[in-house]
Design a protein around this motif. Structure first.
Motif, mmCIF file in Angstrom:
data_model
loop_
_atom_site.group_PDB
_atom_site.id
_atom_site.type_symbol
_atom_site.label_atom_id
_atom_site.label_comp_id
_atom_site.label_asym_id
_atom_site.label_seq_id
_atom_site.Cartn_x
_atom_site.Cartn_y
_atom_site.Cartn_z
ATOM 1 N N PRO A 41 43.325 46.720 38.652
ATOM 2 C CA PRO A 41 42.111 45.957 38.980
ATOM 3 C C PRO A 41 41.391 45.403 37.761
ATOM 4 O O PRO A 41 40.885 44.272 37.800
ATOM 5 C CB PRO A 41 41.252 46.984 39.729
ATOM 6 C CG PRO A 41 42.243 47.934 40.330
ATOM 7 C CD PRO A 41 43.363 48.033 39.348
ATOM 8 N N SER A 42 41.333 46.174 36.675
ATOM 9 C CA SER A 42 40.627 45.684 35.487
ATOM 10 C C SER A 42 41.347 44.482 34.887
ATOM 11 O O SER A 42 40.711 43.504 34.460
ATOM 12 C CB SER A 42 40.512 46.798 34.444
ATOM 13 O OG SER A 42 41.794 47.266 34.049
ATOM 14 N N ARG A 43 42.679 44.520 34.859
ATOM 15 C CA ARG A 43 43.441 43.370 34.339
ATOM 16 C C ARG A 43 43.316 42.180 35.278
ATOM 17 O O ARG A 43 43.174 41.038 34.829
ATOM 18 C CB ARG A 43 44.908 43.749 34.163
ATOM 19 C CG ARG A 43 45.772 42.594 33.662
ATOM 20 C CD ARG A 43 47.151 43.047 33.244
ATOM 21 N NE ARG A 43 47.996 41.917 32.914
ATOM 22 C CZ ARG A 43 48.923 41.405 33.695
ATOM 23 N NH1 ARG A 43 49.163 41.975 34.869
ATOM 24 N NH2 ARG A 43 49.646 40.379 33.332
ATOM 25 N N LEU A 44 43.360 42.445 36.573
ATOM 26 C CA LEU A 44 43.215 41.371 37.544
ATOM 27 C C LEU A 44 41.866 40.689 37.376
ATOM 28 O O LEU A 44 41.766 39.457 37.380
ATOM 29 C CB LEU A 44 43.378 41.926 38.965
ATOM 30 C CG LEU A 44 43.242 40.928 40.123
ATOM 31 C CD1 LEU A 44 44.224 39.782 39.973
ATOM 32 C CD2 LEU A 44 43.442 41.638 41.464
ATOM 33 N N VAL A 48 41.112 36.811 36.402
ATOM 34 C CA VAL A 48 40.413 35.959 37.363
ATOM 35 C C VAL A 48 39.104 35.440 36.788
ATOM 36 O O VAL A 48 38.732 34.277 36.977
ATOM 37 C CB VAL A 48 40.170 36.731 38.675
ATOM 38 C CG1 VAL A 48 39.272 35.927 39.602
ATOM 39 C CG2 VAL A 48 41.490 37.033 39.359
ATOM 40 N N TRP A 49 38.381 36.307 36.071
ATOM 41 C CA TRP A 49 37.113 35.923 35.427
ATOM 42 C C TRP A 49 37.251 36.157 33.930
ATOM 43 O O TRP A 49 36.787 37.188 33.414
ATOM 44 C CB TRP A 49 35.956 36.738 35.976
ATOM 45 C CG TRP A 49 35.643 36.480 37.416
ATOM 46 C CD1 TRP A 49 35.018 35.408 37.938
ATOM 47 C CD2 TRP A 49 35.947 37.335 38.542
ATOM 48 N NE1 TRP A 49 34.902 35.519 39.303
ATOM 49 C CE2 TRP A 49 35.456 36.700 39.709
ATOM 50 C CE3 TRP A 49 36.566 38.572 38.672
ATOM 51 C CZ2 TRP A 49 35.583 37.250 40.969
ATOM 52 C CZ3 TRP A 49 36.702 39.132 39.927
ATOM 53 C CH2 TRP A 49 36.221 38.484 41.066
ATOM 54 N N PRO A 50 37.878 35.266 33.177
ATOM 55 C CA PRO A 50 38.135 35.533 31.762
ATOM 56 C C PRO A 50 36.892 35.451 30.882
ATOM 57 O O PRO A 50 36.933 35.875 29.741
ATOM 58 C CB PRO A 50 39.145 34.442 31.390
ATOM 59 C CG PRO A 50 38.856 33.320 32.346
ATOM 60 C CD PRO A 50 38.425 33.982 33.631
ATOM 61 N N HIS A 51 35.805 34.921 31.420
ATOM 62 C CA HIS A 51 34.607 34.753 30.601
ATOM 63 C C HIS A 51 33.524 35.733 31.037
ATOM 64 O O HIS A 51 33.724 36.569 31.902
ATOM 65 C CB HIS A 51 34.110 33.304 30.702
ATOM 66 C CG HIS A 51 35.179 32.301 30.414
ATOM 67 N ND1 HIS A 51 35.787 32.207 29.177
ATOM 68 C CD2 HIS A 51 35.782 31.364 31.210
ATOM 69 C CE1 HIS A 51 36.700 31.248 29.216
ATOM 70 N NE2 HIS A 51 36.723 30.731 30.438
ATOM 71 N N LEU A 60 35.865 41.392 43.680
ATOM 72 C CA LEU A 60 37.329 41.393 43.593
ATOM 73 C C LEU A 60 37.927 41.989 44.858
ATOM 74 O O LEU A 60 38.871 41.440 45.439
ATOM 75 C CB LEU A 60 37.782 42.177 42.360
ATOM 76 C CG LEU A 60 39.298 42.296 42.179
ATOM 77 C CD1 LEU A 60 39.917 40.919 42.019
ATOM 78 C CD2 LEU A 60 39.605 43.171 40.961
ATOM 79 N N GLN A 61 37.371 43.114 45.303
ATOM 80 C CA GLN A 61 37.857 43.747 46.529
ATOM 81 C C GLN A 61 37.704 42.804 47.716
ATOM 82 O O GLN A 61 38.579 42.750 48.602
ATOM 83 C CB GLN A 61 37.103 45.045 46.771
ATOM 84 C CG GLN A 61 37.288 46.087 45.677
ATOM 85 C CD GLN A 61 36.354 47.272 45.847
ATOM 86 O OE1 GLN A 61 35.639 47.363 46.839
ATOM 87 N NE2 GLN A 61 36.341 48.161 44.877
ATOM 88 N N ALA A 62 36.619 42.047 47.733
ATOM 89 C CA ALA A 62 36.384 41.131 48.853
ATOM 90 C C ALA A 62 37.444 40.029 48.872
ATOM 91 O O ALA A 62 37.975 39.678 49.933
ATOM 92 C CB ALA A 62 34.986 40.523 48.751
#
Length: 802
Positions: A41-44, A48-51, A60-62
């Motif tokens: 999850p942390s890498r995902l 997904v939100w690199p900034h 993320l779960q949603a």
């Protein structure tokens, strides 16, 4: 349903509307780029939100939850390493492309050139544009996009080379010309073009292609031609025979073999032997291996190699002597079956004599395994070598390699007349290796095979039975009643086990297997026998472990007090024996029992001891259980602010450990917190994000609590009745979650009703010892009591109801 990434990202034939937002598409893109591989999850979230300004973790779960509704809940799993998008080649075009490429490569290697070309075409048709077209330069998918684009280029090149092999030189020049314009510095493409010109008899055009490539590399990149391209230019200049090894313009594969055979037949017998032996060892010629295998000295080997070099059957490169591309397979195909067995034996034994490195051992094992069918001595050496390699691979954490070597050892043993005991040991070893590799279904099959061999020693039968039940537990395997394989294996093991510690362990495992198979009375009796036998043996740690097993396998209506006493005694025995790991396990089992007894002081004291032992042992599992339990206590006491902090502590600790149910347990506790604060909309919102997890036991409890709190008693009744009517068979590690869910559900139902309902339900719940009576009592209060109890009566044994 099909996900497409070879072009713009799209989902075809989805079961729900496809989210169109940028973030949602980035989530799917990352998961599709890592299809069938877990993404933490942390890498995902980082991809997904690199900034900065990343939203709350629930976002993320949603998004994952929405994609589960679109793709199907079973396709997005969550495990210790993170989220996994599980897709087949029929469901993801990138996987279909790679599967077709592998098939075409196999067809080409077998000489089926027309089929290979058709399959290459089928693979390239899947492309609708650049991979991940709108996000190809985005960090979230850049590496996968580049990988796929490189594969597409390689497929175009492979197709060109296949045309060249088949003699379709005009097609090579047409398509190769297009690819050369796209890849102006690609040497393999230009080598194929040169070969095509040469195949048409135009030596000058072939050399011009290579000269233009050399100029472009030097002027644009400051590079020289690579060694393979220089070798090809030399061969074209000298018109070496090695270029004639390829099929002629008619594409007749048999002509290549005939020409090759004629050329080899013209060599001397020693050179032929060296060439054939070398073809069985790889493209590079290992001169040290050949000297030892063929009992030749250095000058003698050099003399034998010279004619093969002169005939173009071998070439010199910067790495030494090697076969020209694709030639080794042709030469190896000329080795007779009997000759191959002899050469593999010699090559394998020569490598064993030099086996100071693992790589040499691997090569030796490969040769000896191929020699095993015709030589029992080679088979024995192959088995011993593969067993050594299995041990080495396990020590290095390379489980796939360990499984491969263990499987091959069994295969070699089946080709020779070894005794059944040796076979049983090899099968048992293979079962252990697959067990450690996480291949639980295969491991259980092998444990059964090892125990079923007629001459299997009692020790292997007993160890196989115990390990089979452990596998069944971890795999959450569906049980098949009293004839369950684990039950039958353990009953056989019990008949062979000598009285003492071994007998105790078998009895305790049998009690567990019987309990999970639905034989409650027999399970209870087996557990009592195991505890009695453990007391006779008088080994504190054995008794403690047996008490824990007995507690976990006891029927639910045995009583919370008795379960509490068993866990308490086990913890005391482990502490006195200074068995910290066993004490930690016992205390972890004691915490939920203390909660069920409403002994919150003891529960808090035990949690503190668990935290201390977990710190000493660096036990991550119990580190995240501690905030989960403390959050439960805080929720029960109405300390909502404290519970909120603890719930977040649990989420962080469990996510860091990769606990697969962390998001759901976190959401479940958050729902109970929202209910406690009277925020029904918030509780419903969290529940909606996870409505795909209907099979998750605590989630059923959350759905029940929300349904009751929002006044939907009809749904609550439909949830409670079937839930209360079935026996839970969760493994012991989940017992704490199961118990605290039951308590919180009862507590939620108790405090959300009117005064009369609270009073009546308190009377019914108070003496409840197991989860089914608690749920049954809740169901009775949600509708007409007589109606619900009648339905429960029809679904349960009478003794299961209060």
């Amino acid at each position: 349903m099909r996900v497409q990434v070879l072009g713009p990202l799209s989902v075809v034939d989805a079961s729900a509307p496809v989210p169109s937002g940028e973030v949602a598409r980035r989530v799917l893109s990352v998961l599709a780029a890592e299809a069938n591989r877990p993404v933490h999850p942390s890498r995902l979230a980082d991809l997904v939100w690199p900034h900065a300004n990343r939203p709350a973790s629930n976002s993320l779960q949603a998004h994952v939850s929405r994609w589960r509704r679109v793709l199907g809940a079973h396709r997005i799993g969550y495990g210790p390493a993170g989220y996994t998008l599980r897709l087949t080649s029929d469901e993801l075009d990138a996987l279909a492309f790679e599967e077709l490429v592998a098939a075409a490569t196999h067809q080409r290697e077998r000489g089926n050139l027309d089929r290979a070309l058709a399959t290459y075409d089928e693979a390239l048709v899947l492309w609708r544009g650049p991979a991940f077209q709108e996000m190809a330069d985005d960090d979230c998918v850049r590496n996968r996009a580049l990988e796929l684009e490189a594969q597409r280029t390689n497929v175009r090149l492979a197709r060109i080379e296949t045309w060249c092999q088949s003699g379709a030189h005009d097609q090579v020049l047409e398509d190769g010309g297009h690819l050369a314009r796209d890849e102006p510095w690609n040497e393999p493409v230009h080598r194929a073009l040169a070969r095509a010109h040469y195949g048409r008899g135009d030596q000058v055009a072939a050399l011009e292609v290579l000269a233009e490539l050399e100029r472009r590399l030097r002027d644009d990149l400051g590079l020289d031609l690579g060694v393979p391209t220089q070798l090809l230019r030399g061969q074209i200049l000298r018109q070496e025979p090695a270029l004639d090894v390829r099929p002629d313009a008619a594409g007749e594969q048999g002509l290549t073999t005939r020409r090759l055979t004629e050329r080899i037949d013209q060599l001397g017998p020693r050179t032929r032997q060296v060439l054939l032996a070398a073809s069985l060892s790889g493209d590079a010629v290992d001169t040290a291996q050949l000297r030892a295998a063929l009992e030749m000295n250095g000058p003698g080997l050099a003399d034998a190699l010279s004619p093969a070099l002169a005939a173009g059957l071998l070439i010199r490169s910067e790495d030494g002597i090697r076969f020209p591309p694709k030639l080794r397979e042709h030469v190896a195909g000329l080795v007779g079956a009997g000759q191959a067995l002899d050469l593999h034996r010699r090559l394998g034994e020569s490598l064993l004599s030099r086996a100071g490195r693992t790589e040499l051992l691997r090569r030796a094992a490969d040769h000896l395994a191929k020699a095993a069918p015709g030589d029992s001595h080679s088979a024995r050496l192959a088995i011993e070598t593969d067993r050594r390699l299995t041990t080495i691979a396990l020590s290095q954490g390379r489980h796939d390699d360990a499984v491969r070597h263990a499987r091959r050892a069994v295969d070699c043993a089946q080709q020779m007349s070894t005794d059944e005991v040796a076979h049983a040991e090899l099968w048992f070893s293979l079962a252990q290796v697959t067990h450690r590799a996480g291949l639980l279904d295969e491991a259980m099959d092998h444990y059964r095979t090892a125990a079923a061999l007629p001459s299997a020693p009692a020790g292997i039968i007993i160890d196989s039975a115990l390990a089979h039940e452990e596998c069944s537990l971890h795999a959450r395997r569906h049980r098949t009643g009293v004839h369950d394989p684990s039950v039958e294996l353990l009953e056989r093991a019990l008949a062979l086990a000598p009285e003492g510690p071994t007998s105790v362990r078998v009895r305790a495992s049998l009690a567990q297997a019987l309990s999970f198979s639905g034989a409650a009375e027999r399970a209870s009796g087996a557990a009592e026998d195991a505890v009695a036998a453990a007391r006779r043996v008088a080994e504190p740690t054995l008794l403690a472990a047996t008490l824990l097993r007995a507690m976990a396998t006891h029927v639910p209506d045995a009583g919370a007090h008795e379960r509490f006493a068993l866990a308490d005694e086990a913890a005391t025995l482990a502490r006195e024996a200074q068995a910290d790991e066993l004490e930690l396990e016992a205390l972890a089992a004691l915490v939920p029992e203390a909660m069920r007894e409403d002994d919150l002081t003891t529960a808090e004291a035990v949690i503190t001891r668990v935290e201390h032992l977990a710190d000493l042992q660096a036990n991550v599992l119990h580190h995240w259980k501690v905030p989960m339990w403390r959050a439960t206590l805080a929720l029960a006491a109405g300390r909502h602010d404290e519970a909120e902090v603890l719930i977040e502590d649990f989420r962080l600790a469990a996510a860091a450990d990769g606990y697969d149910d962390a998001p759901r347990i976190h959401a479940f506790q958050s729902i109970l917190l929202a209910l406690g604060r009277g925020k029904l909309d918030e509780a419903s919102s969290i529940l909606h994000e996870f409505d795909h997890d209907a099979a998750f036991e605590p989630w059923l409890a959350a759905r029940l609590a929300v349904a009751y709190a929002t006044g939907d008693h009809g749904e609550a009744r439909e949830l409670l009745v079937p839930w209360a009517a079935r026996r839970f068979t969760l493994s012991r590690p989940f017992a704490g979650v199961r118990t605290f869910c039951a308590c919180l559900v009862a507590d939620a139902v108790l405090h959300l009703g009117d005064a009369a309902t609270q009073s009546r339900l308190a009377e019914v719940v108070a003496p409840a010892a197991g989860q089914r009576p608690v749920l049954g009592a809740g169901a009775a209060m949600l509708a007409d009591p007589a109606d619900v109890l009648n339905r429960l009566q029809a679904a349960c044994d009478p003794g299961d109801l209060l």
